[in-house]
Write a protein that holds these residues in place. Structure first.
Motif, short mmCIF file in Angstrom:
data_model
loop_
_atom_site.label_atom_id
_atom_site.label_comp_id
_atom_site.label_asym_id
_atom_site.label_seq_id
_atom_site.Cartn_x
_atom_site.Cartn_y
_atom_site.Cartn_z
N THR A 23 -63.75 117.13 -72.94
CA THR A 23 -63.78 115.32 -73.54
C THR A 23 -64.22 114.32 -73.16
O THR A 23 -65.85 114.50 -72.91
N ASN A 24 -64.31 113.25 -74.35
CA ASN A 24 -64.90 111.78 -74.31
C ASN A 24 -64.87 111.25 -73.05
O ASN A 24 -64.27 111.94 -72.17
N HIS A 25 -65.31 109.91 -73.17
CA HIS A 25 -65.36 109.07 -72.12
C HIS A 25 -64.07 108.31 -72.31
O HIS A 25 -64.27 107.18 -71.10
N HIS A 26 -63.73 108.67 -72.85
CA HIS A 26 -61.76 108.10 -73.10
C HIS A 26 -61.06 109.45 -72.52
O HIS A 26 -59.58 109.28 -72.35
N GLY A 27 -61.74 110.22 -72.02
CA GLY A 27 -60.79 111.81 -70.95
C GLY A 27 -59.50 112.63 -72.16
O GLY A 27 -58.97 113.34 -71.80
N THR A 28 -60.51 112.08 -73.46
CA THR A 28 -59.52 113.31 -73.97
C THR A 28 -60.32 114.50 -75.05
O THR A 28 -62.17 113.58 -75.36
N PRO A 67 -54.42 112.52 -79.30
CA PRO A 67 -54.56 113.38 -78.52
C PRO A 67 -54.68 114.23 -77.30
O PRO A 67 -53.32 113.81 -77.04
N ARG A 69 -55.77 115.83 -74.10
CA ARG A 69 -56.17 114.94 -72.60
C ARG A 69 -56.01 116.22 -71.38
O ARG A 69 -55.94 117.22 -71.64
#
Length: 129
Positions: A23-28, A67, A69
């Protein structure tokens, strides 16, 4: 289509839990990883259909609808939609599922084209196409 045991051979289902390292820094889920999972499921469906060595040559109209998660389960459903002389087109849907509640939603969908190749990497006909 089905095999001798009655299993559908024109559809493939794969599942994977999404871990934080995907995941990315957004948690997705990273889009590139989503595409990789979809390509993998599509490749399995195309290979089963053609019973040849297949390579990806195109993807079309991949839509990221919601998205995915970290901690969710994804199920990929790949279905053969077209068989050409040397190619197989596969539609792939990725569903995101909350493991605790069982809530599911279509997260991503797209279409992938695979071509049958020989040992030198040249396109070859698919038997029965």
């Amino acid at each position: 289509m089905s095999d001798d045991a009655g299993a559908r051979t024109d559809e493939v289902r794969l599942a994977e839990i999404i871990m934080p390292n995907r995941t990315n820094h957004h948690g997705t889920l990273f889009g590139g990883h989503a595409l990789g999972l979809m390509d993998h499921a599509g490749w399995v469906a195309a290979t089963r259909c053609a019973r040849r060595t297949m390579v990806t040559v195109a993807s079309d109209r991949v839509e990221f609808k919601v998205p995915v998660r970290a901690g969710q389960l994804v199920e990929l459903v790949a279905r053969v939609t077209r068989v050409g002389r040397t190619s197989v087109t596969v539609g792939v849907d990725m569903f995101a599922e909350d493991v605790a509640s069982g809530d599911r939603t279509l997260a991503t969908s797209g279409s992938f084209v695979f071509v049958a190749i020989d040992d030198e990497g040249r396109p070859v006909p698919i038997e029965g196409a």
